[in-house]
Design an enzyme around this catalytic site. Structure first.
Site, PDB file in Angstrom:
ATOM      1  N   GLN A 102       0.853  -1.196   0.000  1.00  0.00           N
ATOM      2  CA  GLN A 102       0.000   0.000   0.000  1.00  0.00           C
ATOM      3  C   GLN A 102       0.885   1.240   0.000  1.00  0.00           C
ATOM      4  O   GLN A 102       1.602   1.487   0.970  1.00  0.00           O
ATOM      5  CB  GLN A 102      -0.865  -0.035   1.261  1.00  0.00           C
ATOM      6  N   SER A 152       0.885   6.421   2.626  1.00  0.00           N
ATOM      7  CA  SER A 152       1.517   7.411   3.517  1.00  0.00           C
ATOM      8  C   SER A 152       2.773   8.025   2.905  1.00  0.00           C
ATOM      9  O   SER A 152       3.515   7.365   2.173  1.00  0.00           O
ATOM     10  CB  SER A 152       1.918   6.758   4.844  1.00  0.00           C
ATOM     11  N   SER A 182       4.402  -1.234   4.132  1.00  0.00           N
ATOM     12  CA  SER A 182       4.627  -2.599   4.624  1.00  0.00           C
ATOM     13  C   SER A 182       4.834  -3.554   3.456  1.00  0.00           C
ATOM     14  O   SER A 182       4.075  -3.525   2.490  1.00  0.00           O
ATOM     15  CB  SER A 182       3.424  -3.095   5.428  1.00  0.00           C
ATOM     16  N   GLU A 203      -9.509  -2.226   4.612  1.00  0.00           N
ATOM     17  CA  GLU A 203      -8.399  -2.376   5.558  1.00  0.00           C
ATOM     18  C   GLU A 203      -8.944  -2.380   6.984  1.00  0.00           C
ATOM     19  O   GLU A 203      -8.626  -3.240   7.789  1.00  0.00           O
ATOM     20  CB  GLU A 203      -7.395  -1.223   5.379  1.00  0.00           C
ATOM     21  N   GLU A 211      -7.110   8.158  17.047  1.00  0.00           N
ATOM     22  CA  GLU A 211      -7.613   9.540  17.188  1.00  0.00           C
ATOM     23  C   GLU A 211      -8.391   9.940  15.927  1.00  0.00           C
ATOM     24  O   GLU A 211      -9.443  10.578  16.003  1.00  0.00           O
ATOM     25  CB  GLU A 211      -6.451  10.529  17.397  1.00  0.00           C
TER      26      GLU A 211
HETATM   27  C1  LIG Z   1       2.433  -1.350  11.463  1.00  0.00           C
HETATM   28  C2  LIG Z   1       2.138  -0.243  10.490  1.00  0.00           C
HETATM   29  C3  LIG Z   1       1.980  -0.557   9.157  1.00  0.00           C
HETATM   30  C4  LIG Z   1       1.742   0.483   8.237  1.00  0.00           C
HETATM   31  N1  LIG Z   1       1.663   0.122   6.931  1.00  0.00           N
HETATM   32  C5  LIG Z   1       1.454   1.086   5.997  1.00  0.00           C
HETATM   33  C6  LIG Z   1       1.418   0.741   4.616  1.00  0.00           C
HETATM   34  O1  LIG Z   1       1.576  -0.411   4.243  1.00  0.00           O
HETATM   35  N2  LIG Z   1       1.221   1.739   3.725  1.00  0.00           N
HETATM   36  C7  LIG Z   1       1.039   3.022   4.092  1.00  0.00           C
HETATM   37  O2  LIG Z   1       0.810   3.868   3.225  1.00  0.00           O
HETATM   38  N3  LIG Z   1       1.106   3.409   5.405  1.00  0.00           N
HETATM   39  C8  LIG Z   1       1.313   2.445   6.361  1.00  0.00           C
HETATM   40  N4  LIG Z   1       1.402   2.803   7.694  1.00  0.00           N
HETATM   41  C9  LIG Z   1       1.385   4.214   8.055  1.00  0.00           C
HETATM   42  C10 LIG Z   1       0.129   4.658   8.769  1.00  0.00           C
HETATM   43  O3  LIG Z   1      -0.981   4.677   7.914  1.00  0.00           O
HETATM   44  C11 LIG Z   1       0.421   6.051   9.359  1.00  0.00           C
HETATM   45  O4  LIG Z   1       1.459   5.869  10.304  1.00  0.00           O
HETATM   46  C12 LIG Z   1      -0.785   6.650  10.031  1.00  0.00           C
HETATM   47  O5  LIG Z   1      -1.750   6.992   9.080  1.00  0.00           O
HETATM   48  C13 LIG Z   1      -0.411   7.895  10.867  1.00  0.00           C
HETATM   49  O6  LIG Z   1       0.304   8.804  10.098  1.00  0.00           O
HETATM   50  P1  LIG Z   1       1.694   9.440  10.619  1.00  0.00           P
HETATM   51  O7  LIG Z   1       2.566   8.281  11.038  1.00  0.00           O
HETATM   52  O8  LIG Z   1       2.185  10.336   9.554  1.00  0.00           O
HETATM   53  O9  LIG Z   1       1.314  10.218  11.946  1.00  0.00           O
HETATM   54  P2  LIG Z   1       0.739  11.700  12.033  1.00  0.00           P
HETATM   55  O10 LIG Z   1      -0.350  11.870  11.037  1.00  0.00           O
HETATM   56  O11 LIG Z   1       1.877  12.655  11.950  1.00  0.00           O
HETATM   57  O12 LIG Z   1       0.112  11.708  13.491  1.00  0.00           O
HETATM   58  C14 LIG Z   1       0.898  11.837  14.679  1.00  0.00           C
HETATM   59  C15 LIG Z   1      -0.036  11.835  15.882  1.00  0.00           C
HETATM   60  O13 LIG Z   1      -0.927  12.960  15.809  1.00  0.00           O
HETATM   61  C16 LIG Z   1      -2.290  12.522  15.875  1.00  0.00           C
HETATM   62  N5  LIG Z   1      -3.120  13.349  14.984  1.00  0.00           N
HETATM   63  C17 LIG Z   1      -2.815  13.725  13.708  1.00  0.00           C
HETATM   64  N6  LIG Z   1      -3.818  14.457  13.185  1.00  0.00           N
HETATM   65  C18 LIG Z   1      -4.786  14.530  14.139  1.00  0.00           C
HETATM   66  C19 LIG Z   1      -6.071  15.152  14.200  1.00  0.00           C
HETATM   67  N7  LIG Z   1      -6.563  15.848  13.160  1.00  0.00           N
HETATM   68  N8  LIG Z   1      -6.801  15.015  15.348  1.00  0.00           N
HETATM   69  C20 LIG Z   1      -6.303  14.316  16.429  1.00  0.00           C
HETATM   70  N9  LIG Z   1      -5.075  13.711  16.420  1.00  0.00           N
HETATM   71  C21 LIG Z   1      -4.335  13.821  15.302  1.00  0.00           C
HETATM   72  C22 LIG Z   1      -2.268  11.080  15.396  1.00  0.00           C
HETATM   73  O14 LIG Z   1      -3.367  10.350  15.916  1.00  0.00           O
HETATM   74  C23 LIG Z   1      -0.942  10.588  15.954  1.00  0.00           C
HETATM   75  O15 LIG Z   1      -1.089  10.210  17.308  1.00  0.00           O
HETATM   76  C24 LIG Z   1       1.635   1.826   8.658  1.00  0.00           C
HETATM   77  C25 LIG Z   1       1.784   2.127  10.020  1.00  0.00           C
HETATM   78  C26 LIG Z   1       2.044   1.119  10.929  1.00  0.00           C
HETATM   79  C27 LIG Z   1       2.216   1.468  12.376  1.00  0.00           C
END
Ligand SMILES: Cc1cc2nc3c(=O)[nH]c(=O)nc-3n(C[C@H](O)[C@H](O)[C@H](O)COP(=O)(O)OP(=O)(O)OC[C@H]3O[C@@H](n4cnc5c(N)ncnc54)[C@H](O)[C@@H]3O)c2cc1C
Length: 424
Positions: free
Chosen positions: A113, A116, A148, A231, A384
């Site tokens: 996928q 991100s 992933s 998903e 969240e």
């Molecule tokens: C095990 C695992 C597998 C994954 N696999 C994939 C994959 O295969 N492909 C892919 O594309 N992505 C993948 N991801 C990524 C995942 O989708 C993102 O990590 C997730 O969407 C959060 O984005 P970020 O890490 O940029 O955090 P951020 O968006 O920067 O968020 C940081 C923190 O701020 C909080 N936050 C952000 N905005 C808000 C809001 N508006 N209101 C309240 N709280 C908020 C979040 O809840 C979080 O706690 C994976 C993640 C994990 C942990």
């Protein structure tokens, strides 16, 4: 016996009869998975026309566990089956369905996928990876992260920006992206589990054929919602039911003897634990009669059953075309299941839960599950974000203010680069 128990028992018997006739450990994995797909067992919850058997969503887990208890190699799993196949089935043309879904069912193609980005996770619609039209192909430039299993994937579910002149959510498109090409660089990222499932993916003048655009240009956000729905409902049912065995040409399993591949299956699902795994562990350690452990097991059972029912409600919503917020509730319930199961396993094992790898209990699967469990509230959209969606769409609470609404996204990005008054 309830109606559900009776239908599960009858399905198990049907699968066992089929395996008695068909399981041949001397076949290659490739040959075996083609037989399994032809019989509709890879995705029994898909309709017969889609290559399944038209059964309920929960049939998939019953079929897989029956294969495992029989000693046969389970059907192929992976993100293609969980997300790409249902997305292409929902939005693809007949030609795309024939070309892209069938290799997922026969285990020939592994998918990752590509959603991100370093600046777009929770705010997924903010992706800046560009896809620009060039005759009958698209040229793709940008960076994805946390992808992933991208390292062993044949295709990626790519969301890219195809029009900077349109507002944020309107200029996106969804591609079935070919990973095996010179413009793609995949770099693994090591996690605290010790594994490197995650990757960074760099796209430099990578090429996507026009035939691999799913839907129309600009339809990407709507199609992405379908992918995220599958998903969240998939993982909401209790974890990585389809993580093993890994399909695809780069996965290296297709040429193996099916009987050998069947023996390598992990004793419990890797990374996430389910109710059955923890009951087995409690029995093995003689603490299944301990009232505290039983209390926690009952809690885990309740979460797991509710998660499965939510997944069924999600499927019913999808069939009605009403795609509501059950998937978001299911995603939060999955976090509870994964964390409760991991903590309970750690309680049962005590200090042994700290031993990993070959030194750990059952090859360290429990310690691995404990360190992986925090991820459950992040992947598939953080808890969240699920709560935000539920509060805005179900409870009718006010949306967060969005001063960029309706503006061409190119203008928003230029504004950010220039720095607005008040920006740090
Ligand atoms: C095990 C695992 C597998 C994954 N696999 C994939 C994959 O295969 N492909 C892919 O594309 N992505 C993948 N991801 C990524 C995942 O989708 C993102 O990590 C997730 O969407 C959060 O984005 P970020 O890490 O940029 O955090 P951020 O968006 O920067 O968020 C940081 C923190 O701020 C909080 N936050 C952000 N905005 C808000 C809001 N508006 N209101 C309240 N709280 C908020 C979040 O809840 C979080 O706690 C994976 C993640 C994990 C942990």
């Amino acid at each position: 016996m309830t109606e559900t128990d009776a239908s599960t028992a009858s399905l198990r018997a049907e699968v066992r009869d089929w395996l008695e006739d068909s399981w041949d450990p001397e076949l290659s994995v490739d040959e075996w998975w083609r037989l399994v797909a032809e019989a509709g067992w890879t995705a029994p919850h898909f309709s017969v026309e889609q290559g399944g058997r038209g059964l309920e969503r929960r049939a998939e887990a019953v079929v897989r566990s029956t294969f495992a208890s029989f000693g046969a190699l389970r059907p192929p799993g992976g993100l293609g089956l969980l997300m790409a196949a249902p997305t292409v089935l929902t939005h693809g043309t007949t030609e795309q369905i024939d070309r892209l879904v069938s290799p997922i069912l026969t285990g020939q193609a592994a998918w990752c996928q590509l959603f991100s980005e370093p600046g777009a996770g929770s705010d997924l619609a903010g992706v800046t990876t560009r896809a620009e039209r060039d005759g009958d192909r698209w040229i793709v430039n940008g960076q994805k992260v946390w992808s992933s299993m991208a390292m062993g994937s044949d295709r990626g579910m790519l969301v890219a920006r195809t029009d900077l002149g349109l507002p944020k959510h309107e200029g996106l498109s969804w591609f079935a992206f070919d990973m095996d090409q010179p413009g793609v660089t995949v770099r693994p990222l090591r996690e605290m589990t010790g594994q490197a499932v995650f990757n960074e993916v760099f796209l430099d003048d990578a090429v996507c054929q026009a035939a691999d655009l799913i839907g129309s240009p600009g339809d990407g956000w709507r199609i992405t919602q379908t992918t995220l729905f599958f998903e969240r409902t998939g993982i909401g049912a209790g974890g990585a039911h389809s993580a093993f065995p890994g399909p695809g040409t780069a996965g290296g399993m297709l040429g193996l003897r099916a009987g050998d591949a069947a023996k390598w299956e992990p004793p419990v699902s890797k990374l996430t634990l389910g109710y059955d795994d923890v009951v087995r562990l409690a029995r093995a350690h003689g603490c299944n009669t301990d009232p505290h452990v039983r209390q926690d097991l009952a809690r885990l059972y309740t979460f797991s059953r509710t998660g499965s029912w939510n997944a069924l409600r999600g499927k019913a919503e999808a069939e009605r075309g009403t795609g509501g917020t059950v998937a978001n509730v299911g995603k939060i319930s999955q976090t509870r299941i994964v964390k409760t199961a991991a903590h309970l396993a750690a309680d049962i094992l005590g200090a042994d839960a700290m031993l990993s790898g070959a030194d750990g209990v059952d090859g360290g699967v429990y310690s691995e599950a404990v360190v992986f469990s925090p991820a459950s509230s992040i992947y598939g959209g953080t808890d969240e974000i699920q709560r935000n969606i539920i509060s805005e769409r179900v409870l009718g609470m006010p949306r967060e203010p969005n001063p960029d609404k309706g503006k061409p996204y190119g203008e928003v990005l230029r504004g950010r680069a220039a720095g607005r008054p008040g920006d740090a």
